[in-house]
Write a protein that holds these residues in place. Structure first.
Motif, PDB file in Angstrom:
ATOM      1  N   LEU A   1       4.569   6.204  -5.174  1.00  0.00           N
ATOM      2  CA  LEU A   1       4.536   6.453  -6.618  1.00  0.00           C
ATOM      3  C   LEU A   1       3.347   7.327  -7.003  1.00  0.00           C
ATOM      4  O   LEU A   1       3.465   8.221  -7.847  1.00  0.00           O
ATOM      5  CB  LEU A   1       4.475   5.125  -7.371  1.00  0.00           C
ATOM      6  CG  LEU A   1       5.698   4.205  -7.205  1.00  0.00           C
ATOM      7  CD1 LEU A   1       5.452   2.880  -7.926  1.00  0.00           C
ATOM      8  CD2 LEU A   1       6.954   4.868  -7.731  1.00  0.00           C
ATOM      9  N   SER A   2       2.200   7.089  -6.390  1.00  0.00           N
ATOM     10  CA  SER A   2       1.002   7.854  -6.741  1.00  0.00           C
ATOM     11  C   SER A   2       1.147   9.328  -6.399  1.00  0.00           C
ATOM     12  O   SER A   2       0.611  10.195  -7.108  1.00  0.00           O
ATOM     13  CB  SER A   2      -0.215   7.267  -6.019  1.00  0.00           C
ATOM     14  OG  SER A   2      -0.474   5.952  -6.452  1.00  0.00           O
ATOM     15  N   LEU A   3       1.850   9.626  -5.331  1.00  0.00           N
ATOM     16  CA  LEU A   3       2.033  11.029  -4.945  1.00  0.00           C
ATOM     17  C   LEU A   3       2.804  11.821  -6.004  1.00  0.00           C
ATOM     18  O   LEU A   3       2.664  13.039  -6.098  1.00  0.00           O
ATOM     19  CB  LEU A   3       2.745  11.117  -3.595  1.00  0.00           C
ATOM     20  CG  LEU A   3       1.922  10.676  -2.379  1.00  0.00           C
ATOM     21  CD1 LEU A   3       2.774  10.698  -1.116  1.00  0.00           C
ATOM     22  CD2 LEU A   3       0.681  11.541  -2.197  1.00  0.00           C
ATOM     23  N   GLN A   4       3.599  11.133  -6.825  1.00  0.00           N
ATOM     24  CA  GLN A   4       4.343  11.830  -7.870  1.00  0.00           C
ATOM     25  C   GLN A   4       3.436  12.329  -8.993  1.00  0.00           C
ATOM     26  O   GLN A   4       3.839  13.180  -9.797  1.00  0.00           O
ATOM     27  CB  GLN A   4       5.440  10.928  -8.433  1.00  0.00           C
ATOM     28  CG  GLN A   4       6.459  10.480  -7.402  1.00  0.00           C
ATOM     29  CD  GLN A   4       6.992  11.635  -6.557  1.00  0.00           C
ATOM     30  OE1 GLN A   4       7.474  12.641  -7.094  1.00  0.00           O
ATOM     31  NE2 GLN A   4       6.877  11.520  -5.246  1.00  0.00           N
ATOM     32  N   THR A   5       2.205  11.818  -9.054  1.00  0.00           N
ATOM     33  CA  THR A   5       1.289  12.299 -10.085  1.00  0.00           C
ATOM     34  C   THR A   5       0.782  13.713  -9.796  1.00  0.00           C
ATOM     35  O   THR A   5       0.213  14.361 -10.674  1.00  0.00           O
ATOM     36  CB  THR A   5       0.073  11.360 -10.241  1.00  0.00           C
ATOM     37  OG1 THR A   5      -0.678  11.352  -9.017  1.00  0.00           O
ATOM     38  CG2 THR A   5       0.518   9.959 -10.587  1.00  0.00           C
ATOM     39  N   ILE A   6       0.993  14.201  -8.570  1.00  0.00           N
ATOM     40  CA  ILE A   6       0.626  15.592  -8.273  1.00  0.00           C
ATOM     41  C   ILE A   6       1.424  16.529  -9.176  1.00  0.00           C
ATOM     42  O   ILE A   6       0.875  17.453  -9.782  1.00  0.00           O
ATOM     43  CB  ILE A   6       0.868  15.913  -6.783  1.00  0.00           C
ATOM     44  CG1 ILE A   6      -0.040  15.061  -5.907  1.00  0.00           C
ATOM     45  CG2 ILE A   6       0.649  17.399  -6.520  1.00  0.00           C
ATOM     46  CD1 ILE A   6       0.267  15.162  -4.431  1.00  0.00           C
TER      47      ILE A   6
ATOM     48  N   MET B   1       0.829  -1.201   0.000  1.00  0.00           N
ATOM     49  CA  MET B   1       0.000   0.000   0.000  1.00  0.00           C
ATOM     50  C   MET B   1       0.872   1.263   0.000  1.00  0.00           C
ATOM     51  O   MET B   1       0.658   2.192  -0.785  1.00  0.00           O
ATOM     52  CB  MET B   1      -0.887  -0.005   1.251  1.00  0.00           C
ATOM     53  CG  MET B   1      -1.970   1.054   1.269  1.00  0.00           C
ATOM     54  SD  MET B   1      -2.772   1.175   2.925  1.00  0.00           S
ATOM     55  CE  MET B   1      -3.139  -0.547   3.278  1.00  0.00           C
ATOM     56  N   ALA B   2       1.882   1.269   0.874  1.00  0.00           N
ATOM     57  CA  ALA B   2       2.754   2.438   0.984  1.00  0.00           C
ATOM     58  C   ALA B   2       3.604   2.622  -0.265  1.00  0.00           C
ATOM     59  O   ALA B   2       3.840   3.753  -0.718  1.00  0.00           O
ATOM     60  CB  ALA B   2       3.652   2.303   2.209  1.00  0.00           C
TER      61      ALA B   2
ATOM     62  N   ILE C   1      -2.695  15.398  -1.811  1.00  0.00           N
ATOM     63  CA  ILE C   1      -2.029  14.409  -0.960  1.00  0.00           C
ATOM     64  C   ILE C   1      -3.059  13.697  -0.094  1.00  0.00           C
ATOM     65  O   ILE C   1      -3.067  12.460   0.007  1.00  0.00           O
ATOM     66  CB  ILE C   1      -0.943  15.082  -0.089  1.00  0.00           C
ATOM     67  CG1 ILE C   1       0.293  15.379  -0.947  1.00  0.00           C
ATOM     68  CG2 ILE C   1      -0.548  14.191   1.090  1.00  0.00           C
ATOM     69  CD1 ILE C   1       1.359  16.182  -0.242  1.00  0.00           C
ATOM     70  N   LYS C   2      -3.949  14.446   0.503  1.00  0.00           N
ATOM     71  CA  LYS C   2      -4.968  13.840   1.366  1.00  0.00           C
ATOM     72  C   LYS C   2      -5.911  12.942   0.562  1.00  0.00           C
ATOM     73  O   LYS C   2      -6.269  11.840   1.012  1.00  0.00           O
ATOM     74  CB  LYS C   2      -5.735  14.931   2.097  1.00  0.00           C
ATOM     75  CG  LYS C   2      -4.885  15.668   3.132  1.00  0.00           C
ATOM     76  CD  LYS C   2      -5.650  16.807   3.801  1.00  0.00           C
ATOM     77  CE  LYS C   2      -4.782  17.475   4.865  1.00  0.00           C
ATOM     78  NZ  LYS C   2      -5.467  18.628   5.508  1.00  0.00           N
ATOM     79  N   ALA C   3      -6.296  13.405  -0.634  1.00  0.00           N
ATOM     80  CA  ALA C   3      -7.207  12.619  -1.458  1.00  0.00           C
ATOM     81  C   ALA C   3      -6.550  11.336  -1.965  1.00  0.00           C
ATOM     82  O   ALA C   3      -7.169  10.248  -1.962  1.00  0.00           O
ATOM     83  CB  ALA C   3      -7.693  13.458  -2.639  1.00  0.00           C
ATOM     84  N   ILE C   4      -5.299  11.424  -2.410  1.00  0.00           N
ATOM     85  CA  ILE C   4      -4.586  10.246  -2.920  1.00  0.00           C
ATOM     86  C   ILE C   4      -4.364   9.229  -1.809  1.00  0.00           C
ATOM     87  O   ILE C   4      -4.526   8.013  -2.015  1.00  0.00           O
ATOM     88  CB  ILE C   4      -3.251  10.672  -3.574  1.00  0.00           C
ATOM     89  CG1 ILE C   4      -3.531  11.430  -4.879  1.00  0.00           C
ATOM     90  CG2 ILE C   4      -2.356   9.465  -3.840  1.00  0.00           C
ATOM     91  CD1 ILE C   4      -2.310  12.105  -5.473  1.00  0.00           C
ATOM     92  N   CYS C   5      -4.015   9.708  -0.616  1.00  0.00           N
ATOM     93  CA  CYS C   5      -3.813   8.800   0.512  1.00  0.00           C
ATOM     94  C   CYS C   5      -5.096   8.033   0.828  1.00  0.00           C
ATOM     95  O   CYS C   5      -5.082   6.799   1.013  1.00  0.00           O
ATOM     96  CB  CYS C   5      -3.365   9.578   1.746  1.00  0.00           C
ATOM     97  SG  CYS C   5      -1.668  10.152   1.673  1.00  0.00           S
ATOM     98  N   ALA C   6      -6.215   8.747   0.863  1.00  0.00           N
ATOM     99  CA  ALA C   6      -7.495   8.089   1.155  1.00  0.00           C
ATOM    100  C   ALA C   6      -7.847   7.077   0.076  1.00  0.00           C
ATOM    101  O   ALA C   6      -8.305   5.960   0.376  1.00  0.00           O
ATOM    102  CB  ALA C   6      -8.588   9.141   1.285  1.00  0.00           C
ATOM    103  N   GLY C   7      -7.614   7.445  -1.186  1.00  0.00           N
ATOM    104  CA  GLY C   7      -7.960   6.562  -2.289  1.00  0.00           C
ATOM    105  C   GLY C   7      -7.115   5.314  -2.342  1.00  0.00           C
ATOM    106  O   GLY C   7      -7.640   4.197  -2.524  1.00  0.00           O
ATOM    107  N   VAL C   8      -5.803   5.471  -2.187  1.00  0.00           N
ATOM    108  CA  VAL C   8      -4.909   4.306  -2.235  1.00  0.00           C
ATOM    109  C   VAL C   8      -5.193   3.372  -1.065  1.00  0.00           C
ATOM    110  O   VAL C   8      -5.263   2.142  -1.216  1.00  0.00           O
ATOM    111  CB  VAL C   8      -3.432   4.756  -2.244  1.00  0.00           C
ATOM    112  CG1 VAL C   8      -2.508   3.564  -2.022  1.00  0.00           C
ATOM    113  CG2 VAL C   8      -3.097   5.445  -3.553  1.00  0.00           C
ATOM    114  N   ALA C   9      -5.384   3.932   0.128  1.00  0.00           N
ATOM    115  CA  ALA C   9      -5.663   3.095   1.301  1.00  0.00           C
ATOM    116  C   ALA C   9      -6.959   2.310   1.113  1.00  0.00           C
ATOM    117  O   ALA C   9      -7.027   1.101   1.408  1.00  0.00           O
ATOM    118  CB  ALA C   9      -5.738   3.972   2.553  1.00  0.00           C
TER     119      ALA C   9
END
Length: 386
Positions: free
Chosen positions: A218-223, A212-213, A276-284
């Motif tokens: 990697l997903s955070l880099q899409t910002i 998950m982490a 960041i908050k939205a991506i964290c919620a979505g990935v989790a």
């Protein structure tokens, strides 16, 4: 107007002050020795007023010109604190304090402003008032904000404020500056991912926080690559990845991430936090876990005022004949708080081909002293001519 002759005469003394400060580095607000040294010298120079304890350990000196028909008051600021780095320069005046060193040149900034204060106290060839500001805790402590919160700007009636930083890679004695957004906002985040731990041989019975982490990093880099306007810079860096397990055969229940966000505009700063908050919620949620995000707002974007920047550039050219356009810097600088309170400008002075700042082999170049001191003095004499 080239480098002032007086600073060539004073260079040996200013160098000695700088090296003494270098030998005795102090971190954040613990600049007790440095602050006392600064206050002692300002009084010896004949400053009209010296006040200690502004912003906890900051020092403010007041120098009045030969006249005050203009009513102008200009602030000049230098930072005093060191970094928690073990020095590896090998110089004779290396840090005597293990784990602390002047790895960003604040020793040089303080010494140069002291040199300028001595000259201005001797000559007073200006019409108005100079307020010299010696600030603690630039390196992450927000000492600039603390001094402003202590009422510094209003107490001394400061109308404009100017700052300077040495810059490795820029030729000694030359300058660089840019108007508008210059140094970045510096925010931090902490993310705790919660899943279901278990035996590594039975991953189907777990909610794997390591996977998950990894996906989240990697997903955070899409910002930057997909959410941000390509001409509005943003840097999102995950700098720490810790799991709750130390065993080879255990899938951890929890992973803790830390990182930093650097932006150059209020709009991008807000967008980065939101994404960041939205991506964290979505990935989790995708992996069946949860994410708890703590977001810390740090220094704001440091923005140079248009008029004062043009003036500061003209002064720099009058001294060295050269003042280049500085690049956007994604590092932070808490002079931003002073520039939020008053118009002003921040300039870079060349440190030559040295190790970069925040490096254990960095050292301030004493050959930059005459140019830096001259810029301080000329800011005053040209902005408030007698």
């Amino acid at each position: 107007m080239p480098v002032k002759n007086r600073f060539a005469e004073l260079q040996q003394d200013i160098t000695a002050w700088r090296r003494d400060i270098h030998e005795n580095p102090e971190i954040l607000f613990e600049t007790h020795r440095t602050s006392a040294l600064v206050a002692e010298k300002l009084r010896a120079f004949g400053c009209d007023e010296v006040t200690e304890g502004i912003g906890r350990t900051g020092v403010v000196g007041v120098i009045k010109g030969k006249s005050d028909t203009s009513g102008k008051v200009i602030g000049l600021r230098a930072d005093m604190d060191a970094l928690p780095i073990h020095e590896q320069t090998g110089v004779a005046y290396a840090s005597k304090t293990d784990g602390a060193m002047h790895a960003c040149g604040h020793d040089g900034h303080t010494a140069m402003l002291l040199g300028a204060a001595q000259y201005l106290s001797e000559t007073r060839n200006f019409d108005g008032t100079v307020v010299v500001i010696f600030q603690p805790a630039e390196e992450g402590g927000g000492g600039g904000k603390e001094m402003c919160d202590d009422g510094m700007m209003d107490r001394w009636g400061i109308q404009e404020v100017y700052g300077m930083h040495n810059w490795p890679g820029v030729p000694v004695g030359s300058f660089a500056i840019r108007p508008g957004a210059f140094f970045a906002a510096t925010d931090q985040f902490e993310i705790t991912l919660e899943g279901k731990g278990g035996h590594a041989a039975k991953p189907q019975e777990t909610v794997d926080t390591t996977v998950m982490a990894s996906q989240l990093v990697l997903s955070l880099q899409t910002i930057s690559s997909r959410n941000a306007d390509p001409v509005d810079p943003v840097v999102v860096s995950v700098t720490s990845f810790e799991t709750s397990s130390k065993a080879f055969n255990v899938i951890p229940q929890r992973v803790h991430l830390k990182g930093t966000v650097r932006t150059q505009s209020k709009e991008m700063r807000a967008l980065a936090e939101e994404r960041i908050k939205a991506i964290c919620a979505g990935v989790a949620a995708t992996f069946g876990g949860t994410a708890d995000v703590t977001y810390h707002l740090g220094y704001p974007v440091m923005v140079n005022s248009e008029e004062q920047t043009a003036f500061a550039e003209d002064v720099a050219r009058s001294i060295s004949g050269q003042c280049d356009e500085a690049p956007i810097v994604m590092g932070g600088e808490d002079f931003a708080y002073m520039l939020e309170a008053r118009p002003g400008a921040y300039i870079l002075v060349g440190n030559g081909e040295t190790a970069p700042v925040h490096h254990p082999e960095y050292n301030f170049n004493d050959e930059a002293i005459p140019a830096g001191c001259s810029w301080w003095a000329e800011i005053v004499e040209q902005r408030m001519p007698a």
